[in-house]
Scaffold this active site. Structure first.
Site, mmCIF file in Angstrom:
data_model
loop_
_atom_site.group_PDB
_atom_site.id
_atom_site.type_symbol
_atom_site.label_atom_id
_atom_site.label_comp_id
_atom_site.label_asym_id
_atom_site.label_seq_id
_atom_site.Cartn_x
_atom_site.Cartn_y
_atom_site.Cartn_z
ATOM 1 C CB SER A 136 -30.340 11.727 -20.467
ATOM 2 O OG SER A 136 -29.866 12.587 -19.451
ATOM 3 C CE1 TYR A 152 -26.229 8.657 -19.449
ATOM 4 C CE2 TYR A 152 -26.627 10.991 -19.054
ATOM 5 C CZ TYR A 152 -27.084 9.679 -19.085
ATOM 6 O OH TYR A 152 -28.395 9.406 -18.773
#
Length: 233
Positions: A136, A152
């Site tokens: 990501s 995250y």
């Protein structure tokens, strides 16, 4: 090609599996926790290409027994050409409210599960095979960061570094390791991270990109963490 993709029941993983199923020569093991969503994947794939081969496997990458999964994969695939580690989860919570358990959950789902998958699948791979980790932009060094995504983003950063380390350590095997640090694509996970935000990239477009990269990217890259983003977020 013999392909394994995790997190195949929704979003980008679902679309990547569909894209790969368009080629009749591909044999795809689609892994996810939801049997119902995997059945839907198979139904749609067969509707598009009746001759496709998708083997849905209900499996929890964090909690289930890999000693049960691996013999099945050996029997049905024999060897593995592509492993796409796409499964993941996201917690959106202010840092001061984020618990150690939250961080542990992110690390287990977004890093440890892929670590275990790679370790168990490597014996089925050979020179020329390709491991693609789906990272990501949230974990990409120097990228814009956003509040609520500390756990995250930290877990994705760990996945990025794991990719680089494996490419170096296992270079002599001829197996290539790369990571795609994805920006936004219109999925449920994006809605969780950025409620109300509309991405210019649709899930099926990102799925097509990942499928194409998994098939050809190892000819040009190894040990790379590649940003795939047109917007911030």
């Amino acid at each position: 090609m013999n392909i394994i993709i995790t997190g195949a029941s929704s979003g980008i993983g679902f679309e990547t599996a569909l894209e790969l199923s368009l080629h009749t020569g591909n044999k795809i093991v689609a892994i996810a926790r939801s049997a119902n969503k995997l059945r839907k994947l198979l139904e749609i794939a067969k509707g598009i290409n009746p001759d496709c081969t998708i083997l849905p496997v209900e499996f929890d990458l964090v909690n289930d027994d890999y000693n049960v999964l691996v013999p099945f994969l050996k029997e049905r695939l024999g060897t593995v050409d592509i492993l796409i580690n796409n499964a993941g989860a996201l917690i959106n919570k202010p840092f001061l409210e984020t618990t150690e358990q939250d961080l542990g959950e992110m690390l287990q789902t977004n890093v440890v599960s892929h670590f275990k998958m790679i370790k168990h699948i490597l014996p089925l791979m050979q020179a020329g095979s390709h491991v693609v980790n789906v990272g990501s932009m949230g974990g990409f060094q120097g990228s814009v960061k956003f509040p609520g995504l500390a756990a995250y983003s930290a877990s994705k950063a760990a996945l990025h570094i794991l990719t680089e380390c494996l490419a170096l350590e296992l270079a002599e095997t001829g197996i290539k390791f790369n990571c795609l640090a994805l920006g936004s694509a219109q999925t449920e996970m994006l809605e969780t991270a950025f409620p109300g935000y509309q991405s210019p990239v649709l899930a099926f477009e990102m799925g097509k990109y990942i499928a194409d990269f998994a098939k050809t990217g190892h000819k040009f890259f190894n040990g790379k963490v590649l940003p795939v983003a047109v917007t911030t977020p």
